[in-house]
Design a protein around this motif. Sequence first.
Motif, PDB file in Angstrom:
ATOM      1  N   UNK A   1       9.133 -44.078  15.401  1.00 22.95           N
ATOM      2  CA  UNK A   1       9.368 -45.515  15.231  1.00 22.95           C
ATOM      3  C   UNK A   1       8.085 -46.309  15.433  1.00 22.95           C
ATOM      4  N   UNK A   2       7.310 -45.937  16.454  1.00 21.67           N
ATOM      5  CA  UNK A   2       6.059 -46.656  16.714  1.00 21.67           C
ATOM      6  C   UNK A   2       5.088 -46.496  15.553  1.00 21.67           C
ATOM      7  N   UNK A   3       4.972 -45.276  15.028  1.00 20.31           N
ATOM      8  CA  UNK A   3       4.073 -45.040  13.905  1.00 20.31           C
ATOM      9  C   UNK A   3       4.496 -45.864  12.694  1.00 20.31           C
ATOM     10  N   UNK A   4       5.799 -45.919  12.430  1.00 19.64           N
ATOM     11  CA  UNK A   4       6.297 -46.659  11.273  1.00 19.64           C
ATOM     12  C   UNK A   4       6.097 -48.156  11.453  1.00 19.64           C
ATOM     13  N   UNK A   5       6.365 -48.655  12.661  1.00 22.43           N
ATOM     14  CA  UNK A   5       6.244 -50.094  12.908  1.00 22.43           C
ATOM     15  C   UNK A   5       4.795 -50.550  12.834  1.00 22.43           C
ATOM     16  N   UNK A   6       3.900 -49.776  13.433  1.00 18.14           N
ATOM     17  CA  UNK A   6       2.496 -50.171  13.422  1.00 18.14           C
ATOM     18  C   UNK A   6       1.875 -49.993  12.040  1.00 18.14           C
ATOM     19  N   UNK A   7       2.473 -49.126  11.226  1.00 18.46           N
ATOM     20  CA  UNK A   7       2.014 -48.994   9.848  1.00 18.46           C
ATOM     21  C   UNK A   7       2.473 -50.149   8.984  1.00 18.46           C
TER      22      UNK A   7
ATOM     23  N   UNK B   1      13.450 -49.059   9.338  1.00 19.25           N
ATOM     24  CA  UNK B   1      13.692 -47.715   9.868  1.00 19.25           C
ATOM     25  C   UNK B   1      13.169 -47.599  11.288  1.00 19.25           C
ATOM     26  N   UNK B   2      12.050 -48.240  11.573  1.00 19.86           N
ATOM     27  CA  UNK B   2      11.492 -48.207  12.923  1.00 19.86           C
ATOM     28  C   UNK B   2      12.462 -48.833  13.923  1.00 19.86           C
ATOM     29  N   UNK B   3      13.051 -49.979  13.564  1.00 18.00           N
ATOM     30  CA  UNK B   3      14.022 -50.630  14.457  1.00 18.00           C
ATOM     31  C   UNK B   3      15.208 -49.712  14.695  1.00 18.00           C
ATOM     32  N   UNK B   4      15.711 -49.097  13.632  1.00 18.36           N
ATOM     33  CA  UNK B   4      16.869 -48.210  13.779  1.00 18.36           C
ATOM     34  C   UNK B   4      16.554 -47.046  14.712  1.00 18.36           C
ATOM     35  N   UNK B   5      15.417 -46.412  14.514  1.00 20.35           N
ATOM     36  CA  UNK B   5      15.053 -45.263  15.350  1.00 20.35           C
ATOM     37  C   UNK B   5      14.850 -45.679  16.802  1.00 20.35           C
ATOM     38  N   UNK B   6      14.209 -46.822  17.024  1.00 21.71           N
ATOM     39  CA  UNK B   6      13.971 -47.270  18.397  1.00 21.71           C
ATOM     40  C   UNK B   6      15.281 -47.597  19.096  1.00 21.71           C
ATOM     41  N   UNK B   7      16.211 -48.221  18.379  1.00 23.64           N
ATOM     42  CA  UNK B   7      17.522 -48.513  18.986  1.00 23.64           C
ATOM     43  C   UNK B   7      18.267 -47.218  19.307  1.00 23.64           C
ATOM     44  N   UNK B   8      18.182 -46.242  18.422  1.00 24.85           N
ATOM     45  CA  UNK B   8      18.831 -44.954  18.683  1.00 24.85           C
ATOM     46  C   UNK B   8      18.209 -44.261  19.893  1.00 24.85           C
ATOM     47  N   UNK B   9      16.905 -44.421  20.071  1.00 25.88           N
ATOM     48  CA  UNK B   9      16.230 -43.785  21.206  1.00 25.88           C
ATOM     49  C   UNK B   9      16.618 -44.417  22.529  1.00 25.88           C
ATOM     50  N   UNK B  10      16.998 -45.693  22.496  1.00 28.52           N
ATOM     51  CA  UNK B  10      17.364 -46.402  23.721  1.00 28.52           C
ATOM     52  C   UNK B  10      18.816 -46.083  24.059  1.00 28.52           C
ATOM     53  N   UNK B  11      19.053 -44.851  24.478  1.00 24.81           N
ATOM     54  CA  UNK B  11      20.417 -44.362  24.698  1.00 24.81           C
ATOM     55  C   UNK B  11      21.001 -44.958  25.979  1.00 24.81           C
ATOM     56  N   UNK B  12      22.325 -45.113  26.053  1.00 24.25           N
ATOM     57  CA  UNK B  12      22.964 -45.604  27.277  1.00 24.25           C
ATOM     58  C   UNK B  12      22.672 -44.666  28.450  1.00 24.25           C
TER      59      UNK B  12
ATOM     60  N   UNK C   1       7.828 -53.908  19.315  1.00 25.85           N
ATOM     61  CA  UNK C   1       6.891 -53.904  18.185  1.00 25.85           C
ATOM     62  C   UNK C   1       7.655 -53.807  16.862  1.00 25.85           C
ATOM     63  N   UNK C   2       8.696 -52.974  16.846  1.00 28.18           N
ATOM     64  CA  UNK C   2       9.486 -52.788  15.626  1.00 28.18           C
ATOM     65  C   UNK C   2      10.218 -54.076  15.244  1.00 28.18           C
ATOM     66  N   UNK C   3      10.778 -54.756  16.246  1.00 30.23           N
ATOM     67  CA  UNK C   3      11.483 -56.009  15.983  1.00 30.23           C
ATOM     68  C   UNK C   3      10.530 -57.090  15.473  1.00 30.23           C
ATOM     69  N   UNK C   4       9.350 -57.147  16.070  1.00 32.67           N
ATOM     70  CA  UNK C   4       8.356 -58.110  15.590  1.00 32.67           C
ATOM     71  C   UNK C   4       7.972 -57.817  14.149  1.00 32.67           C
ATOM     72  N   UNK C   5       7.974 -56.535  13.803  1.00 34.07           N
ATOM     73  CA  UNK C   5       7.607 -56.122  12.449  1.00 34.07           C
ATOM     74  C   UNK C   5       8.582 -56.670  11.413  1.00 34.07           C
ATOM     75  N   UNK C   6       9.878 -56.830  11.795  1.00 31.15           N
ATOM     76  CA  UNK C   6      10.876 -57.356  10.861  1.00 31.15           C
ATOM     77  C   UNK C   6      11.118 -58.848  11.069  1.00 31.15           C
ATOM     78  N   UNK C   7      10.330 -59.469  11.958  1.00 32.90           N
ATOM     79  CA  UNK C   7      10.441 -60.903  12.165  1.00 32.90           C
ATOM     80  C   UNK C   7      11.427 -61.335  13.217  1.00 32.90           C
TER      81      UNK C   7
END
Length: 284
Positions: free
Chosen positions: A176-182, A188-199, A216-222
Motif C-alpha cells: 500500500x505504501x509503495x502504491x500510494x507514494x507512487x 488500491x493503496x487505501x483498500x490494502x491499508x484498511x485491510x491491514x488495519x485488522x481489529x 498517506x494513502x488517504x491523502x493520495x485520494x484527496x
Amino acid sequence: AEPFMITAWQSAERQPAETRDGTAARQLLVRWLIALAEVDDRRLAREVDRALGGTVLPVMAVAEAASRSTNRALADRVIAVAREEVESAATVPPQRRLAQAVLEQTMAAKHADPAVAARVIELVEPLREDPQLGVDARVVMAQAHAIRGERSTAVALYREALAMAPDAILIKNNLAFMLATGGDACEEAVRLAREALVPGLTDPGVRSAILSTLAVSLACVGETAEAVQRAEEAAGLNPDAPDLLATLAWVRSQAGDEQGAADDAARSRRLISADRFPQRYAEA
C-alpha cells in the motif's frame, strides 16, 4: 550461556507452549537488546564483545540490535562479524542466509545505502523459490529494490508475496505504501491499508506503521481530513518517531495546514540524529 541469554530463555519459558522455541527466545533477546541500544551504547558494546565469542544466535541477535543503535561503528563491526560467519561457511543454511540478508537490509534502510541493498538482493535471490522461505525472501528483496529506487520491481515482488500469503498485514501495508507514494494506484493503496488495519491490532509499532500508510494513502485520494486523523493517531502511538512526524507534517500540508505542517516538521527534525535515522527524514 551468557546472562542475557539466560534471561531471554527464562522469559521464553513463560510464553505459551506453541511459541516456546528458539525463535521466541531470540525475539525476546532482540527486543531486550534493542531497548538497550536506545539508552546505553556502552553497555551494548560490552554485550557485543561477549556475544562475538558465542554462537550464531547471540551474534545475529546482537547484530540486529546494534544495527538500530546510535553507534554506527559498533553496528558496522557486528554486521561484519555476522557477515563473515555466513561467508566462511562451506554451505550456508537457507535460514541463516535469510537472517543475514535481514540484518543487511536493516543497515541498507537505515543509511539509504543502495550498495548494501544490492548485496541483500544477491543474498536472497537463491531463496526466492524456497517453499518455506519464498514469501520472506520476496519481501526482503522488495525492500531492497525500493531502496535502490527500483519501484516497479519492488511492487511486483510485494504482489507475488501477497499472492502467496494473502492475509499478511505487513505485506499489505508495504505494498500500500509503495502504491500510494507512487501516486498511480491510490484507491488500491487505501483498500490494502484498511485491510491491514485488522481489529484487535494492539502492537503500537505495527499499528502506527499501518496508520501512517493509511494516512498517506488517504491523502493520495484527496481524503485529507481522515488522513490527518490517522496520521495524528499514528504519531500519538510513537511520539518520538521522526518518520511518523514527517508523515504527519506532509499530510497536514496536503490538507492546507501549513503552520501545523511546519510545527510537526520542526519536531521531526529535532528528533533526528545523523546516526540513528537516514537524512531523508530531515529532507521530508
